[in-house]
Design a protein around this motif. Sequence first.
Motif, PDB file in Angstrom:
ATOM      1  N   VAL A 520       0.857  -1.186   0.000  1.00 47.55           N
ATOM      2  CA  VAL A 520       0.000   0.000   0.000  1.00 47.55           C
ATOM      3  C   VAL A 520       0.892   1.235   0.000  1.00 47.55           C
ATOM      4  N   ARG A 521       0.705   2.104  -0.988  1.00 53.67           N
ATOM      5  CA  ARG A 521       1.515   3.306  -1.139  1.00 53.67           C
ATOM      6  C   ARG A 521       0.692   4.536  -0.743  1.00 53.67           C
ATOM      7  N   PHE A 522       1.177   5.250   0.266  1.00 52.17           N
ATOM      8  CA  PHE A 522       0.533   6.486   0.696  1.00 52.17           C
ATOM      9  C   PHE A 522       1.308   7.658   0.095  1.00 52.17           C
ATOM     10  N   HIS A 523       0.659   8.383  -0.815  1.00 53.69           N
ATOM     11  CA  HIS A 523       1.296   9.525  -1.460  1.00 53.69           C
ATOM     12  C   HIS A 523       1.051  10.788  -0.631  1.00 53.69           C
ATOM     13  N   TRP A 524       1.847  11.780  -0.867  1.00 50.99           N
ATOM     14  CA  TRP A 524       1.801  12.995  -0.055  1.00 50.99           C
ATOM     15  C   TRP A 524       0.529  13.798  -0.341  1.00 50.99           C
ATOM     16  N   ASP A 525      -0.196  14.123   0.706  1.00 47.63           N
ATOM     17  CA  ASP A 525      -1.406  14.946   0.578  1.00 47.63           C
ATOM     18  C   ASP A 525      -0.985  16.407   0.455  1.00 47.63           C
ATOM     19  N   ILE A 526      -0.418  16.742  -0.704  1.00 46.88           N
ATOM     20  CA  ILE A 526       0.261  18.036  -0.851  1.00 46.88           C
ATOM     21  C   ILE A 526      -0.663  19.239  -0.697  1.00 46.88           C
ATOM     22  N   TYR A 527      -1.946  19.096  -1.008  1.00 51.37           N
ATOM     23  CA  TYR A 527      -2.862  20.240  -0.911  1.00 51.37           C
ATOM     24  C   TYR A 527      -3.859  20.096   0.242  1.00 51.37           C
ATOM     25  N   HIS A 528      -3.643  19.133   1.132  1.00 57.44           N
ATOM     26  CA  HIS A 528      -4.494  18.922   2.310  1.00 57.44           C
ATOM     27  C   HIS A 528      -5.936  18.555   1.954  1.00 57.44           C
ATOM     28  N   HIS A 529      -6.175  18.023   0.774  1.00 58.95           N
ATOM     29  CA  HIS A 529      -7.530  17.588   0.439  1.00 58.95           C
ATOM     30  C   HIS A 529      -7.985  16.462   1.365  1.00 58.95           C
ATOM     31  N   ASP A 530      -7.088  15.530   1.685  1.00 58.19           N
ATOM     32  CA  ASP A 530      -7.454  14.400   2.543  1.00 58.19           C
ATOM     33  C   ASP A 530      -7.803  14.860   3.953  1.00 58.19           C
ATOM     34  N   SER A 531      -6.914  15.632   4.552  1.00 62.35           N
ATOM     35  CA  SER A 531      -7.116  16.007   5.954  1.00 62.35           C
ATOM     36  C   SER A 531      -8.402  16.799   6.137  1.00 62.35           C
TER      37      SER A 531
END
Length: 549
Positions: A520-531
């Motif tokens: 499982v690869r977790f990519h960087w939430d660069i724009y904070h859409h996930d959080s």
Amino acid sequence: MCAHPSSAVFLAVCLLAACGPSGGTVPRSPVGEAAVPEGQRPAPTGHAPADVEAALALVRADLLDAGALTTAFTAAGNPRPLTTTDGALSPAGVVARQRLVDAHLDGLDPKLYHTEALTDPAKTAADTAQELLLIDGLLRYARDMSPAPDALDVPAMTSDLLTATASAEALTVWLDALRPANPQYARLMQAAGTYRDIVAAGGWPVAMPRLPLPTPKKPFRYKANFKRYPDGVVRLIKERLAGERMYTGEVNNAWDDALTEAVVRYRRNNGMEAEAYIDYEMTRAMAVPAAFRLAQIHLNLRRLRASNFGKDPYTVYVNVPAFEGELWDGGARKLAFRTIVGNRRKARHKKTREWEARDATPLFSHKMETVVMAPYWTVPASIRAQLMRRAEKDPDFLKREGYEVVGVAKGKLLRQGPGKNNALGRVKFLFPNEHDIYLHDTPDHWLFTQPMRAYSHGCIRVEKPLDLALYLLQRQDPSWTMRKLERRGSASVETAVTLDDGPTVHLEYITVTVSDDGDVRFHWDIYHHDSRSIEEEKGIVYKGDLYYP
């Protein structure tokens, strides 16, 4: 509260009108709110009505759409395709109940589909009650699996469902069709099950040691065979990796081969350099709680259901937070390449005063129309001010870098001519859009070696621009060669070629993927859409940074 549990209809009314499927208010119908006002609903009598229509009259106001779901109990002369007359489930009913129980694998809450009642024999002893719960649960599940629930034709969906309940095999086909064909979806479902088990087991430790920030002279990278590690750091890292099922060796303060393998694997899976060392960046990534990682998987399952990937046989697909792009044609991947996307610098919005990443790459789809070789670069206003400040300090800067001021009707523009210093490199790819975003080459190819590649002002820089251009051009004109393309790209005169049938460009934001080997690869939430989404929808707050400093 229910005085007559033997009555199928009264049971359904008590379960759904009084309690709801999960002890709260009754969820909305798949097609909207109940049509019958509260005061006009027939009161339960405690006795089962003589036919299905009378049963529906009692419960449809709370549970069912009167038009679409009445059909479910009258079609083909079989009012109960999912249950038998003695209250047992038919083979199709077993499939239906199991899919609703397993809805968590799709990132959905099984409680929304009456699973608490359906898995309690005391509450579903009567066939009519089970049938109502199963049919409504399946329709709710189908609605929530749809990327556009408001556009669903519920009567048609109900009719298709009723046809599918003829057998367990047919119902399985109908249910599986609700899931996208993208192979990543099935892999993420497996990941959802794994991380759900990890969370249920207590997750993993998140109180990681805060290692020193690296400097050019002191990177603070701790590797095997160091004479002295920060107190307890090796043991803590082992406990953390064991919690995510990556380390299976002995949990102690000794660095062993199993830890080396697990560290490399963890770093690769979390967007860092895949080397065997522990540093500040790695410990910050490890502080993300297991519940948050599971929520990310659920969020990305929903994104995949809405994804445009696979809908066009000829497409350029860019996963923004993964910094990766692919060219697909006829169902086959023809080219894979790294990308550089919009940077993550934040500023306050002038009106809302909310922090925003102004250079974030937007997410949309549009058909590519033109390939431009030896392109001019018209400098956007947001960048022009930066360049002019440099020119004030260095009077030869503009001339040396190939910039010129061009007069136009609305004033003056700053543009950079073709050449080795051109910010767009040798080629750009246009798919006209309101954001003025496009794909292009870059003279700074060394940036593609970096794990985190959010450096642009919004456009997407392509690692293999000439390979991409050659495929697009040769597809409509076989006379194009790499030599001809390189010559045109290095010229001092711009050349534009219109694509008769260009690919559709899809820019999407998928922060969790699964590799071919199952990691499982977790990519960087660069724009904070996930959080932001996870806090709003699930109330899980993670105050750390999902792109690691």
